[in-house]
Design a protein around this motif. Structure first.
Motif, PDB file in Angstrom:
ATOM      1  N   ALA A  78       1.019  -1.040  -0.263  1.00  0.00           N
ATOM      2  CA  ALA A  78      -0.097  -0.212  -0.014  1.00  0.00           C
ATOM      3  C   ALA A  78       0.893   1.116   0.425  1.00  0.00           C
ATOM      4  CB  ALA A  78      -0.728   0.086   0.913  1.00  0.00           C
ATOM      5  N   MET A  79       0.851   2.528  -0.328  1.00  0.00           N
ATOM      6  CA  MET A  79       0.828   3.328  -1.094  1.00  0.00           C
ATOM      7  C   MET A  79       0.081   4.751  -1.059  1.00  0.00           C
ATOM      8  SD  MET A  79       4.223   4.912  -1.434  1.00  0.00           S
ATOM      9  CE  MET A  79       5.477   3.238  -2.010  1.00  0.00           C
ATOM     10  N   ALA A  80       0.516   5.214  -0.411  1.00  0.00           N
ATOM     11  CA  ALA A  80      -0.431   7.029  -0.838  1.00  0.00           C
ATOM     12  C   ALA A  80       0.669   8.448  -1.241  1.00  0.00           C
ATOM     13  CB  ALA A  80      -1.350   7.570   0.615  1.00  0.00           C
ATOM     14  N   TYR A  81      -0.293   9.502  -1.834  1.00  0.00           N
ATOM     15  CA  TYR A  81       0.367   9.752  -3.006  1.00  0.00           C
ATOM     16  C   TYR A  81      -0.319  10.921  -2.712  1.00  0.00           C
ATOM     17  CZ  TYR A  81       2.460   5.895  -5.032  1.00  0.00           C
ATOM     18  OH  TYR A  81       3.652   5.150  -5.984  1.00  0.00           O
ATOM     19  N   LEU A  82       0.661  12.350  -2.881  1.00  0.00           N
ATOM     20  CA  LEU A  82      -0.104  13.941  -2.680  1.00  0.00           C
ATOM     21  C   LEU A  82       0.240  14.803  -4.150  1.00  0.00           C
ATOM     22  CD1 LEU A  82      -1.496  16.002  -1.318  1.00  0.00           C
ATOM     23  CD2 LEU A  82       0.578  17.125  -0.850  1.00  0.00           C
ATOM     24  N   ASP A  83      -0.149  14.906  -5.168  1.00  0.00           N
ATOM     25  CA  ASP A  83      -0.016  16.162  -6.407  1.00  0.00           C
ATOM     26  C   ASP A  83       1.408  17.160  -5.877  1.00  0.00           C
ATOM     27  OD1 ASP A  83      -0.697  19.118  -6.130  1.00  0.00           O
ATOM     28  OD2 ASP A  83      -2.220  17.775  -4.925  1.00  0.00           O
ATOM     29  N   ARG A  84       2.676  16.294  -6.141  1.00  0.00           N
ATOM     30  CA  ARG A  84       3.686  17.976  -6.028  1.00  0.00           C
ATOM     31  C   ARG A  84       3.342  19.100  -5.799  1.00  0.00           C
ATOM     32  NH1 ARG A  84       8.417  15.300 -10.041  1.00  0.00           N
ATOM     33  NH2 ARG A  84       9.540  17.492  -8.598  1.00  0.00           N
ATOM     34  N   GLY A  85       2.544  19.591  -6.667  1.00  0.00           N
ATOM     35  CA  GLY A  85       2.447  21.548  -6.357  1.00  0.00           C
ATOM     36  C   GLY A  85       1.602  20.995  -5.554  1.00  0.00           C
ATOM     37  N   SER A  86       0.496  20.580  -4.807  1.00  0.00           N
ATOM     38  CA  SER A  86       0.136  20.971  -3.472  1.00  0.00           C
ATOM     39  C   SER A  86       1.406  20.185  -2.322  1.00  0.00           C
ATOM     40  CB  SER A  86      -1.356  20.013  -2.555  1.00  0.00           C
ATOM     41  OG  SER A  86      -1.792  20.486  -3.762  1.00  0.00           O
ATOM     42  N   LEU A  87       2.188  19.802  -2.450  1.00  0.00           N
ATOM     43  CA  LEU A  87       3.392  19.346  -1.448  1.00  0.00           C
ATOM     44  C   LEU A  87       4.132  20.655  -0.982  1.00  0.00           C
ATOM     45  CD1 LEU A  87       4.663  16.681   0.545  1.00  0.00           C
ATOM     46  CD2 LEU A  87       6.129  16.019  -1.832  1.00  0.00           C
ATOM     47  N   ARG A  88       5.036  20.664  -2.660  1.00  0.00           N
ATOM     48  CA  ARG A  88       4.775  22.513  -2.793  1.00  0.00           C
ATOM     49  C   ARG A  88       4.640  23.423  -1.545  1.00  0.00           C
ATOM     50  NH1 ARG A  88       6.280  20.740  -7.625  1.00  0.00           N
ATOM     51  NH2 ARG A  88       4.387  22.138  -8.770  1.00  0.00           N
ATOM     52  N   ASP A  89       3.387  23.573  -1.917  1.00  0.00           N
ATOM     53  CA  ASP A  89       2.580  24.543  -0.612  1.00  0.00           C
ATOM     54  C   ASP A  89       2.787  24.207   0.657  1.00  0.00           C
ATOM     55  OD1 ASP A  89       1.098  26.036  -3.183  1.00  0.00           O
ATOM     56  OD2 ASP A  89      -0.480  24.668  -2.750  1.00  0.00           O
ATOM     57  N   VAL A  90       2.036  23.301   0.577  1.00  0.00           N
ATOM     58  CA  VAL A  90       2.375  22.685   2.460  1.00  0.00           C
ATOM     59  C   VAL A  90       4.057  22.911   2.612  1.00  0.00           C
ATOM     60  CG1 VAL A  90       2.828  20.537   2.501  1.00  0.00           C
ATOM     61  CG2 VAL A  90       1.596  21.487   3.777  1.00  0.00           C
ATOM     62  N   ARG A  91       4.400  22.332   1.841  1.00  0.00           N
ATOM     63  CA  ARG A  91       6.078  23.213   2.463  1.00  0.00           C
ATOM     64  C   ARG A  91       6.697  24.297   3.183  1.00  0.00           C
ATOM     65  NH1 ARG A  91       8.837  17.970  -0.405  1.00  0.00           N
ATOM     66  NH2 ARG A  91       9.027  16.039   0.875  1.00  0.00           N
TER      67      ARG A  91
END
Length: 342
Positions: free
Chosen positions: A230-243
């Motif tokens: 099992a793996m979970a992913y997030l779109d990279r644009g949102s990952l940049r936002d939260v970081r």
């Protein structure tokens, strides 16, 4: 049935949505939290609501907050701080406990430390009943349907932007534990660097580059589904936002307080050459947590749940029926990556 529900962290961003949802559904929220000033400010919006100052390092104050309540909803992170004291208070009060944890470690700790005690007390403890965690688990469970096992489960999230709350930022700073995935049927550390791939979501997102960001859905899946990985992913644009520390907090777009953010979340389940895929779309990942949490609480209280103990959402509830109860608002469900097929 008692109608008062203790909401810990009631003055937080998500907590306010939860209080509003409870009131819409005819429940009496008791606003609980550590900060008396913020509690007073929150109560101004709901003048007829009870308030109770309670601190996680003061068991007597927690007992007072839960006295006479039908359940406790914990909306106050970091859950590595708040989950254990509140679960213990719920056990003493012998009432159900539900929370909105996205962090993996406090969710796994709840299963390991409190399952036997919750069973003995005859109560349900349902952690991670939120957008991150319970929703992905419910989608994956519903997608599996009549399968008793699967080779792989993947959960992917796309947002048109992530404006993190102060609570999200604090939790992110504090959450330094290694993220876990499922490999060969067991929990394992996320590979470094985290895997990346492309995922095709329905409009308005389309094809997105996503990166592995496993959250509490992995902990839930590991407790009740027979799956190889099992793996979970997030779109990279949102990952940049939260970081990005400069990304602003959410801004209300209507009188309910919901932001204009839109999301899609999908679960893909594979067994051999067969793939089943189920998705949900909606608006505002923080606001949608409230109907998820309150629906779960109501099902626990009215008996539409499978047993007691510490339980994952997909295990304790009929996943397909639960999701259908939230459609078409606040969730729009779709099959096979096609939002036109429900």
């Amino acid at each position: 049935m008692l109608s008062t529900i203790a909401v810990f962290g009631a003055y937080g961003h998500t907590g306010r949505f939860v209080v509003a949802r409870l009131r819409e559904r005819g429940w009496r929220p008791r606003l609980c939290g550590r900060d008396p000033v913020k509690l007073t400010q929150a109560a101004a919006a709901w003048p007829d609501s009870e308030t109770c100052v309670a601190r996680i390092d003061d068991p007597a104050s927690l007992d007072a907050a839960l006295a006479g309540c039908a359940a406790v909803l914990n909306c106050a992170g970091p859950f590595s701080d708040t989950a254990a004291p509140l679960i213990e208070a719920a056990l003493r009060a012998r009432i159900p406990y539900l929370d909105t944890a996205a962090e993996q470690q406090p969710v796994l700790a709840a299963f390991e430390r409190y399952d036997a005690a919750a069973r003995a007390a005859g109560i349900a403890v349902v952690p991670a009943m939120a957008f991150y965690g319970g929703l992905g688990d419910l989608l994956a469970t519903a997608a599996m349907g009549d399968w008793d096992r699967a080779d792989a489960v993947e959960v992917a999230v796309a947002l048109d932007g992530w404006h993190p709350t102060a609570g999200t930022r604090i939790t992110g700073e504090r959450n330094t534990a290694k993220r876990l995935v499922i490999e060969r049927g067991a929990l394992a550390e996320l590979p470094s660097p985290p895997p990346q791939r492309d995922w095709t979501f329905p409009p308005p997102f389309g094809a997105q580059a996503v990166a592995a960001v496993p959250m509490s859905e992995i902990a839930l899946l590991s407790r009740h589904l027979n799956i190889g990985s099992a793996m979970a992913y997030l779109d990279r644009g949102s990952l940049r936002d939260v970081r990005d520390p400069q990304t602003p907090a959410p801004v209300a777009a209507d009188a309910s307080g919901r932001s204009a953010q839109v999301f899609a979340i999908e679960a893909s389940v594979r067994r051999g050459g067969q793939v089943r895929r189920l998705g949900a779309a909606g608006r505002d990942i923080y606001a949608v947590t409230a109907p998820l949490l309150v629906e779960a609480m109501e099902r626990v209280l009215d008996g539409r749940c499978r047993g007691v103990g510490v339980r994952a959402a997909g295990d304790v509830f009929d996943a397909a029926d639960f999701l259908a109860a939230l459609a078409p608002e606040p969730l729009r469900l779709y099959l096979g990556g096609d939002p036109g097929v429900e």
